[in-house]
Design an enzyme around this catalytic site. Sequence first.
Site, PDB file in Angstrom:
ATOM      1  N   GLY A  68      76.557  12.872  61.276  1.00  0.00           N
ATOM      2  CA  GLY A  68      77.136  13.438  60.068  1.00  0.00           C
ATOM      3  C   GLY A  68      76.077  14.167  59.253  1.00  0.00           C
ATOM      4  N   GLY A 117      77.529  10.203  64.115  1.00  0.00           N
ATOM      5  CA  GLY A 117      78.843  10.839  64.169  1.00  0.00           C
ATOM      6  C   GLY A 117      79.105  11.597  65.443  1.00  0.00           C
ATOM      7  N   GLU A 140      70.895   4.315  62.622  1.00  0.00           N
ATOM      8  CA  GLU A 140      71.163   4.163  61.193  1.00  0.00           C
ATOM      9  C   GLU A 140      70.230   3.209  60.457  1.00  0.00           C
ATOM     10  OE1 GLU A 140      74.696   6.020  62.960  1.00  0.00           O
ATOM     11  OE2 GLU A 140      73.419   4.352  63.554  1.00  0.00           O
ATOM     12  N   ASP A 148      78.160   3.136  62.296  1.00  0.00           N
ATOM     13  CA  ASP A 148      79.563   3.264  61.897  1.00  0.00           C
ATOM     14  C   ASP A 148      80.295   4.052  62.974  1.00  0.00           C
ATOM     15  OD1 ASP A 148      78.292   5.713  61.289  1.00  0.00           O
ATOM     16  OD2 ASP A 148      79.579   6.097  59.570  1.00  0.00           O
TER      17      ASP A 148
END
Length: 359
Positions: A68, A117, A140, A148
């Site tokens: 992302g 992402g 992350e 995520d």
Amino acid sequence: MSGTEQAVLLHTSGRAARIILNRPKALNALTHAMVRRIDQALTTWERDPAVETVVITGAGERGLCAGGDIRAIHDDARDGDGTASAAFWSDEYRLNARIAHYPKPYVAVMDGIVMGGGVGVSGHGSVRVVTERSRIAMPETGIGFVPDIGGTYLLALAPGELGTHLALTGAPAGAADALLCGLADHHVPSAALPALLDDLTRLPVREALARHVASPAGGVLAAQRAWIDDCYAADTVEAIIGRLLSHGEPAAKETAETLLTKSPTALKVTLASLRRARRLGPLEPVLDQEYRVSCACLTHPDLVEGIRAQVIDKDRAPRWSPGTLAEVADADVRAFFAPLGERELGLAGTADTAVEVAW
């Protein structure tokens, strides 16, 4: 053509529809607008009988997608109220779930770098192709965040404690390791990708793949299973690091030193997320949990500091708060999983998990 249209190129050829992430200078990092455009395309193609296969690739030579747009998340967490990031994640996670249950073959070409992402728009697909250039990672914890996009779901399914190792360290998995961990399904040499993409326009996926699938070079994780499974079976991050340091395997000690550079809070919340994901079952309740955790991260100082150190200033010297694992209490970790009330993502129970994709 608008900026969003340029960032996600869409076209059909023969029986295949193509999604091309087209921000090569940003390693095809996803924006909110890009997520919405992909979702709209999937809606259109789901209803189009001429489209029998969907294929996603990344522009440029470096990779499918680096994740992302974390600069935007940094700015929102630092200067905004977090609503923009929460809205992005809401649509992104819904897209991840949709990909997992898409009724047509969804072929993800995971060539080069695939992180965060990028795993979300590929790792949940029905046909996941890696090459000798693939480097798949959920890094992350190095930016004060937690895996995520269904990453804790995917990694919780990996054999033994391999998923725990990848989640806590953020280490990249090459082709063989991705196949071992269940993050990919097939290896195709990168030189054969143009021919594979051409064949997908004319042939069913299984026939197209059969022309190009080859065995990958050996990975590293299979040989490390013994110490990984032993050390990461511990109940706490402190105990994991203790086992790694005392194991005697040089790679285990190096791994412990790597973990000690990550956000202490992110490490503890990541371990809890993975262990909880194993008990939650399907993807959707795991995404609901990840949404709670991601929103909580927006209010924790490590996210802004981690992105600053790794991406903004690039000094690679984050000042974590708290700075040690001992200072992160169990109650602090539990707070990341607190229900959001009316702001819940609410995906659990919404998916038709009986969908089977014939390819």
